[in-house]
Design an enzyme around this catalytic site. Sequence first.
Site, mmCIF file in Angstrom:
data_model
loop_
_atom_site.group_PDB
_atom_site.id
_atom_site.type_symbol
_atom_site.label_atom_id
_atom_site.label_comp_id
_atom_site.label_asym_id
_atom_site.label_seq_id
_atom_site.Cartn_x
_atom_site.Cartn_y
_atom_site.Cartn_z
ATOM 1 N N SER A 253 4.542 -31.140 29.048
ATOM 2 C CA SER A 253 3.558 -30.405 29.842
ATOM 3 C C SER A 253 2.591 -29.608 28.978
ATOM 4 O O SER A 253 1.543 -29.166 29.462
ATOM 5 C CB SER A 253 4.264 -29.472 30.823
ATOM 6 O OG SER A 253 5.009 -28.485 30.140
ATOM 7 N N LYS B 143 4.627 -21.466 36.440
ATOM 8 C CA LYS B 143 3.857 -21.338 35.212
ATOM 9 C C LYS B 143 2.614 -20.492 35.440
ATOM 10 O O LYS B 143 2.260 -19.630 34.623
ATOM 11 C CB LYS B 143 3.481 -22.728 34.690
ATOM 12 C CG LYS B 143 4.666 -23.521 34.170
ATOM 13 C CD LYS B 143 4.269 -24.929 33.767
ATOM 14 C CE LYS B 143 5.458 -25.699 33.223
ATOM 15 N NZ LYS B 143 5.121 -27.098 32.892
#
Length: 809
Positions: free
Chosen positions: A664, A707
């Site tokens: 990611s 996140k």
Amino acid sequence: MGEVKLINGKRHRCALPVSKLKVKLYTTRVPFVDSSKAPAAKLDIFQKRAYETLEMALRIRHKGYNVYVAGEQGTGRTYFVTRFLKQKLKDTSPPNDWLYVYNFENPDKPKAISLPAGLGKIFKKQLHQAIEELKESIPMAFEQENFIKKHDHLVQNYQDLRDKIIDKMEQEAQKDGFSLNMEEDSLTLYPLWEGKVLTPEEFEKLDPSLRKKLRTKSNKVMEVLINYTRKMGKQEEDFRESERKLEQEVALKKIERALAGVVKEFEQFPYIVDFLQKLKDDILDNLDHFRHKEGPSSLAQDLLGGSGEDFFERYEVNLFVDNSEQKSVPIIVEDNPNYFNLLGCIERETELGTYYTDFTLLKSGSLHRANGGFLILKIEDILSHPTAWEGLLRALKKGFLTLEDPGDQYDLIRTKTIEPEPIPLDIKVILIGTDEIYEALYVQDDRFPKLFKLKAHMQSSVSRTDKNIYNYLCTLGDIAREKKLLPFSRKALAELVDFASSICEDQKKMSLNFSTISDIMIEASALAEIKNKKKVDIDSIKKALYNRQFRLNLYEQEFMEDYDRELIKVKTSGFVIGKANGLSVVEIGDYIMALPHQISCTVGVGHGGIIDLEREAELGGPIHTKGMMILKSYLQNLFAQDKPLVLAGSLCFEQSYAHIDGDSASGAELAALLSALSGVSINLGLAFTGAVSQSGQIMAVGAVSRKIEGFFDVCKRRGFTGNQGVIIPYDNIEHLMLKDDVIDAVRQGWFHIYAVKTIEEALEILTGKRAGQRLRKGGFSPNSIYAAVDRRLRELAYLAEKKVRKVRN
């Protein structure tokens, strides 16, 4: 999302609107006032695969069609199965009772008897009462005057006959000059001399020839007397037989009277009638045990069955499985399936240092109690008891339940025991576990797929359709009623549905992790009760969610304090070349901790290529390494068409001391690398999460909401500048389920969330400059980032080649 607007001649990419940041269920879509008015939920809507599999299990009675329910923990696997079975089996009849009784032909092999549910208890009680009656009535019958007269008459006749025989024996002895001395077990002849009985000493003083003559004569007389003793023994046998017949005749009337009710109640069961007949015969053969004993009996006699209450245990009934309280077929959930709890046991008692057992010490297991119905086991629990697992598979394979010691299966020293008659097994076993364990058992144990042919697969989430939302609300109502919680208001129910979407991180789905949902509901109800509310409102739900996070986020808060003190160097403002803010998550138990990280890149002249410092330090996992390889492939595809890529550089997660895996951060790593090559600075007020493909596409990542919230928390603690935000993959838009404070900041313009499809779109947001594109005639768009990168790569290639030529010269 992906739109670009021109403002004052400059390109500006639009941030996501508030409506895209979270899905919300409006209270107008909740069709009832509160949860108490919600109807019962339908099981087949959420778990159709599992529902149809269990229905198939109900229809198929063939051997081997047991069920494995596979699904994630927390999805209510056990609850789903038990509720399904209770609904489907509520009108069924309970199975038979099972009893163990004494085997009069072979005491080491107790007999198993089956009776319709409820009759086992009745049979046990009635037989016990009958035996207790006999223990009183038989001794009393032997003390009645009529019996005593008949018995005395038999004794007198026997004594008369015996006396006559003894008289004849004495006459025979005296006729030949001997005196007869009879003791209990012996006959002795003494010679008569001159009318006097000779003593042994006097006999030895006689002349030897005379002694020999007397001995010869004595032997002949003894032969005659022995014939008389045989007649006497036959008379005693006849007397004992007559005495026994008299006692049995009297006792039989008492036995038949005591057992008449039992025989009448169970005359339709041939095996009961046969058992009662053998019981009658055994009582008649052991009438001495029914007499009133005079004087103390030894413990050894009691243990050997010679006297005392131990003897009468053979007439007891071991109600092995009692289904008298069952209203339908049994549904048993065994939480501790060790060998004895699951498969039963043969218990032992000790006396004087010796172990012994009998049929009354046979104890049933959950497999016996569930026989005729369903047994539910968690696979993790039973696999922790290997002997129980082996015993279960063996029983299912044979189709019989055999009580035995587990040690007998492993060639251990075997003590004397009993072998109860096996019980036919008619059961469906339902194992509950994960897919991983199912796959392991399927591959490693060839018995497993043969015995568990049906797999009920439970899903962990469901699409957020109108039909499913309605059934979800009904399920919340079921939970509230079953847990005896306060009613939940419309807004509270809507908030719980939205929270279900947050759990599975998807605006178009709802989590079926009802374990977590139930916990929140219980806490919210308790909070509402504390404030004397009659219903659970949305504030109670939000407070419960906040409390849950507060209990779990200690480590995250400690990290945030390190961000505050700048012990962790992550900037949230300014522009820097070769650095970008990446986002990572760490799972600690059931909490996801979100932490921003600074990613830095350096480049220079050389042939080393791009070095992944995480991999070199063995802190990077295989997926992260793959992401780095894809990043290098992207550079080659874009910039190595007309020149070699010659450079030395490194990429690093600053202040990362733990293992890193996942791709990611590959988008942020590529941005840092392109920044370092182009000399274009990156806005550190923005963080970037997204995986990059070889063609530069930005692909979806996990935990995108957490996140964003992690970077938001750092920015909030340092103070918003109005230019901060997060860049996410376009494909992750439907996964956004952000907290209210993030949404409020976006609404006020303090925080921004951008969605991109390509690395070029991300670069333009991060740098404020055009990324550029390859031109048909070669090169890249003028004054673009890619043009600068291409120029720098050419310089590095030239410098490297120049250095090589200089070395050669």
